[in-house]
Design an enzyme around this catalytic site. Structure first.
Site, PDB file in Angstrom:
ATOM      1  N   THR A  21       0.823  -1.210   0.000  1.00  0.00           N
ATOM      2  CA  THR A  21       0.000   0.000   0.000  1.00  0.00           C
ATOM      3  C   THR A  21       0.858   1.261   0.000  1.00  0.00           C
ATOM      4  O   THR A  21       0.384   2.317  -0.417  1.00  0.00           O
ATOM      5  CB  THR A  21      -0.891   0.035   1.260  1.00  0.00           C
ATOM      6  N   ALA A  38      15.241 -11.324   8.242  1.00  0.00           N
ATOM      7  CA  ALA A  38      14.034 -12.136   8.395  1.00  0.00           C
ATOM      8  C   ALA A  38      12.767 -11.325   8.115  1.00  0.00           C
ATOM      9  O   ALA A  38      11.659 -11.820   8.246  1.00  0.00           O
ATOM     10  CB  ALA A  38      13.973 -12.730   9.801  1.00  0.00           C
ATOM     11  N   GLY A  39      12.936 -10.059   7.753  1.00  0.00           N
ATOM     12  CA  GLY A  39      11.772  -9.222   7.495  1.00  0.00           C
ATOM     13  C   GLY A  39      11.340  -8.421   8.713  1.00  0.00           C
ATOM     14  O   GLY A  39      10.264  -7.832   8.727  1.00  0.00           O
ATOM     15  N   LEU A  40      12.180  -8.399   9.759  1.00  0.00           N
ATOM     16  CA  LEU A  40      11.841  -7.642  10.971  1.00  0.00           C
ATOM     17  C   LEU A  40      12.633  -6.347  11.074  1.00  0.00           C
ATOM     18  O   LEU A  40      12.569  -5.640  12.061  1.00  0.00           O
ATOM     19  CB  LEU A  40      12.099  -8.506  12.210  1.00  0.00           C
ATOM     20  N   GLU A  73      19.964   4.080   4.497  1.00  0.00           N
ATOM     21  CA  GLU A  73      19.764   2.900   3.629  1.00  0.00           C
ATOM     22  C   GLU A  73      19.987   3.284   2.162  1.00  0.00           C
ATOM     23  O   GLU A  73      20.652   2.572   1.420  1.00  0.00           O
ATOM     24  CB  GLU A  73      18.338   2.351   3.783  1.00  0.00           C
ATOM     25  N   ASP A 108       9.781   1.285   8.042  1.00  0.00           N
ATOM     26  CA  ASP A 108      10.575   0.565   9.042  1.00  0.00           C
ATOM     27  C   ASP A 108      11.178   1.514  10.065  1.00  0.00           C
ATOM     28  O   ASP A 108      11.108   1.280  11.274  1.00  0.00           O
ATOM     29  CB  ASP A 108      11.702  -0.232   8.375  1.00  0.00           C
TER      30      ASP A 108
END
Ligand code: ADP
Ligand code: MG
Length: 382
Positions: free
Chosen positions: A35, A121-123, A158, A170
């Site tokens: 989204t 891990a996507g965290l 980043e 994030d």
């Protein structure tokens, strides 16, 4: 030994005193997937896994940093050409540089840090790292930078120092996170609102498929193009539609014959997902976790069948969750691998997790990883 003591002990060994302690967190996103680039909502929260750092200004123009988890010591200066070779250190360096670029104050400092966010891990262990240092540097050098700008410092780190073109979610979650609260962020206006998340009698658990299918980046670009195409078609009838998330479902139906079937399905998912975030927020205000869970399943269905970014492993875990009466389950993140996020009643937890481990391994030849998470505080001084 507790992480805090381990860090301080190492700090004393290296630098001869105690440092000031700061921490920040990894994050989950309960609902609101794909989204962000459609100007819609995301709904993240910080978790009880993060980075902790001891820091002290050292009155030099050098940073002296020790990573406990990598067992590695690095020194670097604060000028653009001083970028360290170690990737973990370039996150800290990037935060320093991005703070300076914004007119913030950064001097030399000493630091020892460690963390418990599983990497990749996507965290978002990287956001936890950036947010810890953005927050701490602003604190110890009294930079007066506001929280949104601290999140942007992490995001720009980043982009400019780690080669990852990420959105703001994030770092936003890691900086703004609060215990027992999720934050609905409007990715178009950047307005945000906290909602209670205290699922008493339930656990929130991630099951990491430990797979990452290569399709991810080309598929991502194709999904974006489909969404832009659908939005452009709708815009002809409804000029107020800047992003796809501005469109009503009936407006999409009006252009059904004008756009490829594939674009229609992608848009159907996105418009549905924006509404589901709103529905989940309403449900949370009533403490209705069963509705929250049902929406998570609907999101999974949409990601799998309409947006087509799931994969065999994730669909398997989702189906298994249904079979074991798990309240809610869906793929979390961009798709093509990574984790499912599951809302599970306490009494069903052990049986579900045991079955997931056993049956996943039997089918795919490797065990998934399991991470319990609790919604917790983000960036802070300890
Ligand atoms: P993620 O999805 O977890 O954010 P990334 O690849 O974006 O994965 O970030 C992982 C990187 O962040 C690691 O390779 C390392 O450089 C840095 N990092 C994360 N956690 C730690 C830690 N505990 N100690 C040192 N570096 C860390
Ligand atoms: Mg990352």
């Amino acid at each position: 030994m507790e992480m805090k003591e381990k860090i301080q002990e190492k700090f004393r060994t290296l630098f001869g005193q105690d440092g000031d302690l700061f921490a920040s967190a990894g994050r989950i996103n309960l609902i609101g997937e794909h989204t962000d680039y459609n100007g819609g909502y995301v709904f993240p929260g910080a978790i009880d896994k993060g980075i902790m750092a001891a820091i002290k200004a050292n009155d030099t123009d050098k940073v002296r940093a020790f990573s406990i988890d990598y067992d590695e010591y690095v020194e670097f200066g604060l000028n653009e050409e001083d970028k360290p070779a170690q990737s973990w250190a370039s996150y800290i360096f990037g935060v320093c540089r991005e703070t300076l670029k914004r007119g913030g104050k950064v001097g030399g400092f000493d630091t020892v840090f460690a963390g418990d966010v599983p990497l990749g891990a996507g965290l978002s262990s990287s956001a936890a790292l950036e947010s810890t240092f953005a927050f701490a540097i602003n604190y110890i050098f009294a930079g007066g930078i506001d929280k949104f700008e601290l999140a942007k410092i992490g995001q720009s780190t980043e982009h400019n120092y780690c080669g990852v073109k990420c959105g703001i979610m994030d770092q936003f979650a890691s900086i703004f996170g609060q215990k027992g609260k999720l934050i609905r962020l409007n990715c178009k206006t950047l307005e945000y609102k906290y909602f209670p998340f205290n699922p008493e009698g339930y656990k929130l658990v991630l099951i990491d498929s430990c797979v990452k299918h290569e399709l991810a980046s080309s598929a991502y670009n194709k999904r974006r193009a489909s969404c832009e195409n659908a939005a452009a078609a709708i815009r002809k009838n409804h000029p107020e539609v800047e992003f796809l998330s501005d469109a009503k479902r009936v407006w999409l139906d009006e252009v059904r014959d004008e756009i490829p079937e594939e674009d229609f399905l992608r848009a159907e998912y996105v418009i549905g997902e924006v509404q589901r975030v709103l529905d989940v927020c309403d449900a949370l205000e009533r403490g209705d976790y069963e509705t929250v869970g049902e929406m998570m399943y609907q999101t999974h269905f949409g990601l799998s069948k309409l947006y087509e970014v799931s994969c065999e492993e994730l669909d398997f875990l989702n189906k298994l969750a249904r079979k074991y009466d798990v309240t809610g389950s869906r793929v979390m993140g961009g798709g093509f691998g990574g984790c499912t996020i599951n809302l599970v009643k306490d009494e069903l937890y052990d049986k579900f997790i045991a079955a997931a481990k056993e049956q996943f391994e039997a089918k795919f030849g490797h065990a998934p990883k399991v991470y319990d998470v609790v919604i917790s505080d983000g960036a802070r001084r300890l």
